[in-house]
Design an enzyme around this catalytic site. Structure first.
Site, mmCIF file in Angstrom:
data_model
loop_
_atom_site.group_PDB
_atom_site.id
_atom_site.type_symbol
_atom_site.label_atom_id
_atom_site.label_comp_id
_atom_site.label_asym_id
_atom_site.label_seq_id
_atom_site.Cartn_x
_atom_site.Cartn_y
_atom_site.Cartn_z
ATOM 1 N N HIS A 121 0.861 -1.261 0.041
ATOM 2 C CA HIS A 121 -0.040 0.006 -0.033
ATOM 3 C C HIS A 121 0.939 1.345 0.052
ATOM 4 O O HIS A 121 2.000 1.299 0.349
ATOM 5 C CB HIS A 121 -1.078 -0.014 1.269
ATOM 6 C CG HIS A 121 -2.068 0.970 1.588
ATOM 7 N ND1 HIS A 121 -1.615 2.300 1.851
ATOM 8 C CD2 HIS A 121 -3.164 0.990 1.177
ATOM 9 C CE1 HIS A 121 -2.785 2.685 1.912
ATOM 10 N NE2 HIS A 121 -3.738 2.013 1.396
ATOM 11 N N ASP A 198 2.755 -4.441 8.124
ATOM 12 C CA ASP A 198 1.815 -3.455 7.807
ATOM 13 C C ASP A 198 0.466 -4.256 8.271
ATOM 14 O O ASP A 198 0.250 -4.963 7.009
ATOM 15 C CB ASP A 198 1.777 -2.817 6.384
ATOM 16 C CG ASP A 198 0.386 -2.209 5.993
ATOM 17 O OD1 ASP A 198 -0.667 -2.299 6.728
ATOM 18 O OD2 ASP A 198 0.393 -1.661 4.966
ATOM 19 N N GLN A 201 -4.723 -4.830 6.827
ATOM 20 C CA GLN A 201 -5.630 -5.711 6.296
ATOM 21 C C GLN A 201 -5.732 -7.301 7.134
ATOM 22 O O GLN A 201 -6.572 -8.210 6.891
ATOM 23 C CB GLN A 201 -5.617 -5.790 4.984
ATOM 24 C CG GLN A 201 -5.618 -4.516 4.041
ATOM 25 C CD GLN A 201 -6.952 -4.138 4.141
ATOM 26 O OE1 GLN A 201 -8.033 -4.981 4.273
ATOM 27 N NE2 GLN A 201 -7.257 -3.158 3.755
ATOM 28 N N LYS A 224 -10.833 -0.330 10.399
ATOM 29 C CA LYS A 224 -11.088 -1.375 9.516
ATOM 30 C C LYS A 224 -11.494 -2.553 10.271
ATOM 31 O O LYS A 224 -11.742 -3.750 9.783
ATOM 32 C CB LYS A 224 -9.861 -1.682 8.798
ATOM 33 C CG LYS A 224 -9.408 -0.632 7.826
ATOM 34 C CD LYS A 224 -7.986 -1.429 6.935
ATOM 35 C CE LYS A 224 -7.545 0.020 6.103
ATOM 36 N NZ LYS A 224 -8.054 0.410 5.056
ATOM 37 N N CYS A 364 -4.607 2.693 -3.797
ATOM 38 C CA CYS A 364 -3.576 3.233 -3.102
ATOM 39 C C CYS A 364 -2.592 2.005 -3.330
ATOM 40 O O CYS A 364 -1.617 1.754 -2.356
ATOM 41 C CB CYS A 364 -3.666 3.317 -1.485
ATOM 42 S SG CYS A 364 -4.974 4.636 -1.420
#
Lengths: 409, 148
Positions: A121, A198, A201, A224, A364
């Site tokens: 991302h 990261d 998600q 999220k 993104c």
């Protein structure tokens, strides 16, 4: 809880969009919020609102308890050793930037290497680009396999003794790929590099165990995972965080201020400048309670099943291309796709006219779009409140889009 | 499920321009080149103009984008040809007003472009429609910046 039952906790889902019942398939962008989280926010503002760590009064105590209580919930949620390792920031982007600006600036020098992948991302590309430029370091990309997965062999090829930081997403927001973070962390550590994850998600969908992963930093966002926007978490190993300088100065992070020199509070407050995101943390705590009540195992299984069902149903449509691994076991609950001859924006508009919300664009992840050789894609992303009936609606909508664009003229 | 409301957006004249774009390509003898993108979605346009004596003699575009953005580019290149730069810039303003749902001057003949008026009802798509026009405006308005 069954997904139909879970659905009842989300008031927003009970509405019509353009005359059709809403099917929300854009949870990878931001999830919807359950009643419990909305109430936690409203209760906080109605009853407890006050600044933290300052007031000697009752409200100040309640706010502090709410804020620090949420930190303990996050600690358990990701299995960090201590709450000192849980820093509340605005979100994944701020967390990754904090690592780059603090750890990165102090530990990366000329000719050193930072490793990322083509699937990252933008938030996990640009902070490292900027750091590499500033320090004269080298930003290196791990190439992807044909099906959009990462191979450990390729990771080994790229990491060298000059590598200082490896920063990789746990789950791809476009491909749905789940990356072997634990194994990559071992490789990074064998070369003396730190591992940054990261987890934007991943945290909403999988059980996270930072000790088991052994990663050095882990970043994720509240919004999220059923929480409010504007709150996120940076996890870092205590030994590393202790040696790092804050990147924001003032407010809550201050210990003692002199005319020319000042000192910082201890962890984790050292990194939480200004008045912290109190209501956000309280809301995130409520979101964690909610997710844990359902059970992360259940959530992961439900999404796998839904993604598998979606891929099966979507492959019935001629001219529909699915990106990322086709094996549902290798991916999380999202399907990114394109429909031959129909631009993803047009797909998204047709779906929206039928009450179905999907994402269209580059997500993104422009380097990944280039790697896929497309300018943009459409994406349906699932969460706990989605059902097979939602997938059926999506497939019907896609057929309408296809027919409309083939027939019209 | 229905498609009726889609017809407000995807008028047949728009689909015709999308499927059979006018002025597609790159002008070999251009003197103005503009590249523009829509950062939120990844749509891109490469617009080449040939402007002599303040008149847009020719215009061509290439790009990557949805039906609305490409149809709009096709229509824009069509109408702008033969106009002087002030007229062209004025058309870009009129187009912008059209997208905002404002009343526009009846005396201006917009031709096919009127079909895009429906985009005003789809706020998420307005940027798609305006990309080519913004490129043209930049091209005729700030020659020194835009010229290669």
């Amino acid at each position: 809880m069954l997904s139909k039952e879970i659905r009842n906790h989300f008031p927003i889902l009970d509405q019509k969009i353009n005359g059709h019942p809403l099917v929300y398939l854009d949870s990878a962008a931001t999830s919807q919020k359950p009643r419990q989280v909305i109430e936690a926010l409203s209760n906080y503002y109605n009853l407890d609102n006050s600044n933290v760590h300052r007031g000697v009064h009752t409200l100040g105590n309640r706010a502090t308890e709410g804020y620090e209580g949420a930190r303990e919930k996050v600690r358990k949620f990701i299995n960090a050793k201590s709450t000192e390792e849980v820093i509340f920031l605005r979100g994944t982007t701020t967390a990754l930037n904090t690592v780059a600006q603090s750890y990165g600036r102090a530990n990366v020098g000329e000719g050193d290497e930072i490793i990322i992948t083509y699937m990252e991302h933008h938030s996990n590309i640009i902070p490292w680009q900027q750091l590499a430029k500033e320090k004269g370091a080298v930003l290196k990309y791990v190439d992807l396999e044909e099906d959009g997965t990462l191979s450990l062999d390729k990771v080994r090829e790229v990491i060298t003794e000059r590598t200082k930081i490896v920063s990789i997403m746990y789950v791809s927001n476009v491909l749905g790929t789940m990356n072997p973070i634990k194994e990559i962390t071992e490789i990074a550590h064998a070369h003396g590099a730190v591992m940054v994850v990261d987890g934007a998600q991943a945290a909403p969908h999988l059980k996270i165990d930072v000790q088991q992963l052994d990663c050095d930093f882990f970043a994720f966002s509240g919004h999220k995972m059923c929480g409010p926007t504007g709150i996120g978490v940076l996890y870092g190993k205590k030994a590393l965080l202790n040696n790092m300088e804050p990147v924001e100065f003032g407010g809550e992070m201050i210990d003692f201020v002199g005319l020319y020199e000042s000192t910082w509070k201890e962890l984790p407050w050292k990194f939480e400048g200004g008045t912290p995101i109190i209501a956000g943390a309280v809301g995130l705590g409520a979101a964690i309670d909610f997710l844990e009540e359902i059970g992360l195992d259940h959530i992961e299984r439900h999404e796998h099943e839904l993604a598998g069902y979606a891929m099966e149903r979507m492959s019935e449509i001629d001219g529909l291309t699915i990106y990322g691994p086709l094996d549902p076991e290798k991916r999380a609950g999202l399907v990114t796709f394109n429909l031959d001859g129909v631009h993803p924006h047009d797909v998204a508009t047709v779906l929206d006219m039928n009450g179905i919300a999907v994402r269209a664009g580059h997500h993104c992840a422009q380097p990944l779009m280039k790697w896929l050789d497309v300018s943009s894609t459409a994406r349906a992303s699932f969460y706990i409140y989605n059902t097979e009936a939602d997938v059926d609606r999506l497939v019907d909508g896609l057929r309408i889009a296809k027919e409309y664009f083939n027939d019209v003229n | 499920m229905s498609t009726n409301n889609l017809d407000q957006l995807y008028r047949s004249v728009i689909m015709d321009h999308y499927k059979n774009p006018r002025n597609k390509g790159v002008l070999a003898d251009n003197n103005i080149t503009i590249d523009m993108n829509n950062p939120t979605c990844g749509d891109v346009i490469h617009l080449t103009l040939q402007v002599e004596n303040d008149i847009v003699q020719n215009a061509k575009f290439e790009g990557e984008g949805c039906s609305i953005s490409m149809a709009s580019a096709s229509m824009m290149t069509q109408i702008v040809k033969g106009k002087n730069v002030n007229e062209a810039a004025k058309l870009a303003h009129v187009f912008s007003d059209l997208m905002l749902g404002k009343d526009i001057d009846d005396s201006i003949d917009l031709g096919d472009i009127e079909a895009l008026a429906g985009v005003a009802k789809f706020p998420a798509r307005i940027k798609c429609a305006t990309l080519a026009w913004k490129a043209m405006e930049k091209g005729v308005g700030n020659d020194s910046d835009a010229t290669d």
